[in-house]
Write a protein that holds these residues in place. Sequence first.
Motif, PDB file in Angstrom:
ATOM      1  N   ASP A   1      -0.117 -15.327 -19.083  1.00 64.27           N
ATOM      2  CA  ASP A   1      -1.054 -15.984 -18.171  1.00 64.27           C
ATOM      3  C   ASP A   1      -0.355 -16.387 -16.883  1.00 64.27           C
ATOM      4  O   ASP A   1      -0.901 -16.262 -15.801  1.00 64.27           O
ATOM      5  N   GLU A   2       0.846 -16.914 -17.049  1.00 63.80           N
ATOM      6  CA  GLU A   2       1.532 -17.389 -15.853  1.00 63.80           C
ATOM      7  C   GLU A   2       2.721 -16.508 -15.538  1.00 63.80           C
ATOM      8  O   GLU A   2       3.668 -16.436 -16.306  1.00 63.80           O
ATOM      9  N   VAL A   3       2.627 -15.834 -14.403  1.00 62.11           N
ATOM     10  CA  VAL A   3       3.746 -14.988 -14.020  1.00 62.11           C
ATOM     11  C   VAL A   3       4.305 -15.476 -12.693  1.00 62.11           C
ATOM     12  O   VAL A   3       3.609 -16.123 -11.919  1.00 62.11           O
ATOM     13  N   GLU A   4       5.577 -15.176 -12.459  1.00 65.53           N
ATOM     14  CA  GLU A   4       6.194 -15.587 -11.199  1.00 65.53           C
ATOM     15  C   GLU A   4       6.659 -14.357 -10.449  1.00 65.53           C
ATOM     16  O   GLU A   4       7.049 -13.361 -11.051  1.00 65.53           O
ATOM     17  N   LYS A   5       6.651 -14.465  -9.128  1.00 68.97           N
ATOM     18  CA  LYS A   5       7.132 -13.355  -8.305  1.00 68.97           C
ATOM     19  C   LYS A   5       8.648 -13.470  -8.142  1.00 68.97           C
ATOM     20  O   LYS A   5       9.174 -14.559  -7.947  1.00 68.97           O
TER      21      LYS A   5
ATOM     22  N   ASN B   1       0.115 -10.461   4.804  1.00 69.43           N
ATOM     23  CA  ASN B   1       0.898 -11.623   5.225  1.00 69.43           C
ATOM     24  C   ASN B   1       1.844 -12.139   4.148  1.00 69.43           C
ATOM     25  O   ASN B   1       2.743 -12.918   4.419  1.00 69.43           O
ATOM     26  N   GLU B   2       1.619 -11.689   2.947  1.00 70.02           N
ATOM     27  CA  GLU B   2       2.488 -12.143   1.860  1.00 70.02           C
ATOM     28  C   GLU B   2       3.813 -11.381   1.896  1.00 70.02           C
ATOM     29  O   GLU B   2       3.841 -10.199   2.228  1.00 70.02           O
ATOM     30  N   GLU B   3       4.893 -12.068   1.540  1.00 72.08           N
ATOM     31  CA  GLU B   3       6.217 -11.471   1.716  1.00 72.08           C
ATOM     32  C   GLU B   3       6.582 -10.400   0.702  1.00 72.08           C
ATOM     33  O   GLU B   3       7.355  -9.505   0.999  1.00 72.08           O
ATOM     34  N   GLY B   4       6.103 -10.504  -0.506  1.00 72.07           N
ATOM     35  CA  GLY B   4       6.485  -9.525  -1.517  1.00 72.07           C
ATOM     36  C   GLY B   4       7.887  -9.762  -2.046  1.00 72.07           C
ATOM     37  O   GLY B   4       8.455 -10.847  -1.881  1.00 72.07           O
ATOM     38  N   THR B   5       8.423  -8.728  -2.667  1.00 70.90           N
ATOM     39  CA  THR B   5       9.778  -8.804  -3.225  1.00 70.90           C
ATOM     40  C   THR B   5      10.684  -7.929  -2.384  1.00 70.90           C
ATOM     41  O   THR B   5      10.290  -6.837  -1.988  1.00 70.90           O
ATOM     42  N   VAL B   6      11.901  -8.402  -2.127  1.00 67.33           N
ATOM     43  CA  VAL B   6      12.862  -7.513  -1.485  1.00 67.33           C
ATOM     44  C   VAL B   6      14.001  -7.213  -2.460  1.00 67.33           C
ATOM     45  O   VAL B   6      14.552  -8.104  -3.097  1.00 67.33           O
ATOM     46  N   ILE B   7      14.285  -5.922  -2.570  1.00 74.56           N
ATOM     47  CA  ILE B   7      15.368  -5.460  -3.441  1.00 74.56           C
ATOM     48  C   ILE B   7      16.498  -5.011  -2.536  1.00 74.56           C
ATOM     49  O   ILE B   7      16.310  -4.145  -1.678  1.00 74.56           O
ATOM     50  N   GLN B   8      17.658  -5.615  -2.687  1.00 76.31           N
ATOM     51  CA  GLN B   8      18.778  -5.391  -1.764  1.00 76.31           C
ATOM     52  C   GLN B   8      20.084  -5.632  -2.506  1.00 76.31           C
ATOM     53  O   GLN B   8      20.092  -5.789  -3.719  1.00 76.31           O
TER      54      GLN B   8
ATOM     55  N   PRO C   1       1.401  -8.801  -5.961  1.00 73.79           N
ATOM     56  CA  PRO C   1       2.071  -9.428  -4.811  1.00 73.79           C
ATOM     57  C   PRO C   1       3.555  -9.091  -4.682  1.00 73.79           C
ATOM     58  O   PRO C   1       4.198  -9.485  -3.704  1.00 73.79           O
ATOM     59  N   GLY C   2       4.124  -8.371  -5.632  1.00 73.21           N
ATOM     60  CA  GLY C   2       5.545  -8.036  -5.572  1.00 73.21           C
ATOM     61  C   GLY C   2       5.988  -7.681  -6.971  1.00 73.21           C
ATOM     62  O   GLY C   2       5.158  -7.351  -7.820  1.00 73.21           O
ATOM     63  N   MET C   3       7.298  -7.747  -7.219  1.00 71.45           N
ATOM     64  CA  MET C   3       7.766  -7.567  -8.594  1.00 71.45           C
ATOM     65  C   MET C   3       7.571  -8.881  -9.309  1.00 71.45           C
ATOM     66  O   MET C   3       8.018  -9.923  -8.843  1.00 71.45           O
ATOM     67  N   LEU C   4       6.916  -8.846 -10.431  1.00 73.60           N
ATOM     68  CA  LEU C   4       6.647 -10.074 -11.177  1.00 73.60           C
ATOM     69  C   LEU C   4       7.615 -10.172 -12.350  1.00 73.60           C
ATOM     70  O   LEU C   4       8.178  -9.166 -12.777  1.00 73.60           O
ATOM     71  N   ASN C   5       7.744 -11.367 -12.890  1.00 74.19           N
ATOM     72  CA  ASN C   5       8.711 -11.526 -13.986  1.00 74.19           C
ATOM     73  C   ASN C   5       8.117 -11.144 -15.334  1.00 74.19           C
ATOM     74  O   ASN C   5       8.805 -11.178 -16.343  1.00 74.19           O
ATOM     75  N   ALA C   6       6.828 -10.776 -15.343  1.00 72.81           N
ATOM     76  CA  ALA C   6       6.203 -10.270 -16.570  1.00 72.81           C
ATOM     77  C   ALA C   6       4.910  -9.581 -16.163  1.00 72.81           C
ATOM     78  O   ALA C   6       4.399  -9.796 -15.058  1.00 72.81           O
TER      79      ALA C   6
ATOM     80  N   THR D   1      19.566 -14.351 -11.340  1.00 72.76           N
ATOM     81  CA  THR D   1      19.472 -15.077 -12.610  1.00 72.76           C
ATOM     82  C   THR D   1      18.470 -16.235 -12.562  1.00 72.76           C
ATOM     83  O   THR D   1      18.274 -16.920 -13.540  1.00 72.76           O
ATOM     84  N   LYS D   2      17.848 -16.442 -11.421  1.00 75.45           N
ATOM     85  CA  LYS D   2      17.002 -17.636 -11.284  1.00 75.45           C
ATOM     86  C   LYS D   2      15.800 -17.651 -12.209  1.00 75.45           C
ATOM     87  O   LYS D   2      15.404 -18.690 -12.715  1.00 75.45           O
ATOM     88  N   ILE D   3      15.162 -16.501 -12.356  1.00 77.73           N
ATOM     89  CA  ILE D   3      13.920 -16.449 -13.134  1.00 77.73           C
ATOM     90  C   ILE D   3      14.077 -15.441 -14.271  1.00 77.73           C
ATOM     91  O   ILE D   3      14.454 -14.296 -14.026  1.00 77.73           O
ATOM     92  N   PRO D   4      13.808 -15.852 -15.508  1.00 78.97           N
ATOM     93  CA  PRO D   4      13.879 -14.865 -16.592  1.00 78.97           C
ATOM     94  C   PRO D   4      12.722 -13.871 -16.487  1.00 78.97           C
ATOM     95  O   PRO D   4      11.618 -14.239 -16.097  1.00 78.97           O
ATOM     96  N   SER D   5      12.995 -12.603 -16.813  1.00 78.07           N
ATOM     97  CA  SER D   5      11.935 -11.588 -16.792  1.00 78.07           C
ATOM     98  C   SER D   5      11.662 -11.098 -18.208  1.00 78.07           C
ATOM     99  O   SER D   5      12.573 -11.019 -19.034  1.00 78.07           O
ATOM    100  N   PHE D   6      10.407 -10.745 -18.446  1.00 73.42           N
ATOM    101  CA  PHE D   6       9.974 -10.321 -19.786  1.00 73.42           C
ATOM    102  C   PHE D   6       9.373  -8.926 -19.692  1.00 73.42           C
ATOM    103  O   PHE D   6       8.489  -8.682 -18.883  1.00 73.42           O
ATOM    104  N   ILE D   7       9.856  -8.036 -20.531  1.00 76.22           N
ATOM    105  CA  ILE D   7       9.301  -6.678 -20.524  1.00 76.22           C
ATOM    106  C   ILE D   7       8.863  -6.318 -21.932  1.00 76.22           C
ATOM    107  O   ILE D   7       9.660  -6.356 -22.870  1.00 76.22           O
TER     108      ILE D   7
END
Length: 417
Positions: free
Chosen positions: A232-236, A280-287, A221-226, A294-300
Motif C-alpha cells: 500500500d505504501e511505497v516510497e520513491k 514537474n516531478e523530479e523522478g529518480t536519477v540513477i548515477q 513517479p520514478g523507481m519505487l521501493n516496491a 542504503t537509505k530506503i529498503p527495497s522489496f522485490i
Amino acid sequence: MKVFKFGGASVKDAKAIKNLLEIVSHFKGEDLVMVISAMGKTTNALEKIIALRWEGKDVSLDSLNELFDYHDAIVKELFHEGQNFYAEFDRLKSRILRAVQLPVTENYDFEYDRIIHFGEILSTTIVSNFLNDNAIENNWLDARKIIRTNNNYREAKVDWETSASLVKEHILSGKYVIQGFIGHTSEGYITTLGREGSDFTAGILAYCLDAESVSIWKDVPGMLNADPKYFDEVEKLEKISYREALELSYYGASVIHPKTIKPLRNKNIPLYVRSFLNINEEGTVIQESSANDTKIPSFIFKVDQVLISISTRDFSFVVEENLEEIFGMFNRHKVKINMMQNSALNFSVCSDNDPRRMPALIDELKSKFSILYNEGMELVTIRHYNSETIERVTLNKRILVRQLSRRTARMVMADLN
Ligand code: ASP
Ligand code: MG
C-alpha cells in the motif's frame, strides 16, 4: 543531445500521444532523440500473428483487423481527414500485410523478429508525423539501418563499434524519432534485443552519442521501493547508483531493462526515470554515487515460483560433476535460476513456473535424480534489510529457503495455512 524513451503505455492511445507532444514541447530548442516502443499491447498482438504463421495457418487481412483497427482509431484522432499521412499509413499497412504472408522459413526466432518489429514501425511513423504536424520538427530514423547486431534473433547482441559509427552518421543535431527494440544484421535482416528492449536501445544510443542524459518516461513517479501491486505504501528512490539499479533489476524490479545500465555507467551518463503524467516531478536519477543507496529498503516479489529440490538416488553427495549436469539441463530448457542453495545431499533451485518449459525440465531431471518440487512459491528479495522488514514480509508465511548476505535478504516462502 538528450535521449528520451517512451514505452508502450506512454503511446497507448491518442490522448497519450498528445501528452507526449506536451512533454516534448518543453524541450523546444534542444537536441533530442526519442526512442519509442510499440503502442499499448501491440507486441503481444503481433506475437499471436507470429504463432498463427508458425502453426501454418493462413494469415489474411482479417487476422490483422484488430491490430489495424486499433492503430486506425488513434490515427483518426491525431490527423485531419484528407491529410497526406493517410496515404503513407496505408502503404505501411500494405507492407505489413505482405510481410505476414511471406513463406515461413525454418527459423522461428528469425520469423519472430521479421514480424514483431512492425509494432515499433507503426508507432514511430504515427508519432513522428504527428509531432511534425504540431511544430516539433523531427526526423524519423530506421533502427533497421542503425543498430547493428549479430544474428542471434530475438536476443541479438549489439555490435557496438559498427552501431556507433552508424549512429553518428545518422544523428547529428535536431530532433529524431526512432524505434526501440529493433536492430539488424550485417546482411540487413531484422533482429530484436529481447522483450522490453526499448530501454536498452535508449542506452545504446546515449552511449554512441555521448549523450547528456537518458530519461525513461513512465506511468510511475520514478523507481519505487516496491511494486504498488504488493504494498500500500511505497516510497520513491530519489537518487541511486548504477550498481544499485542493476542489483534491483537483476532481482526482478521491472522498471528498467537491466541491460540499459551498463552502457550508461561506462560513460557516466545519468539515467532519469520520470512520470509522463507529471513533468514537474523530479523522478529518480540513477548515477555514479552510492551515497543514498542504503537509505530506503527495497522489496522485490516474484510470484508463481517453483522450488525444486534435487538429490542423487544413491545417497551420494551432490558435487561439481552432477552440478554440471544439472546446470546443463536448466540451460537446455532455457529455465532461469532465480536462486539456488546446496547442502551435502541436496541442491535446491527456485525458478519461474513456466508451463512451456518446466514440465520438460522436471522430466529430464527425474531421469537422473530424485526430485521434490513445490509450486506456488513466492520469492522475495529485500535490499538493505533489517529484522523489521524481514518480519513484515514473512508474516503468516512458511519460509522454505532463506539467504542473507550483507545487503540482501532473499526468502522462498508460501502462505501458512
Ligand atoms: N515493444 C517491445 C516489447 O513490448 C519492446 C519494448 O516495449 O520495450 O517487448
Ligand atoms: Mg515496454
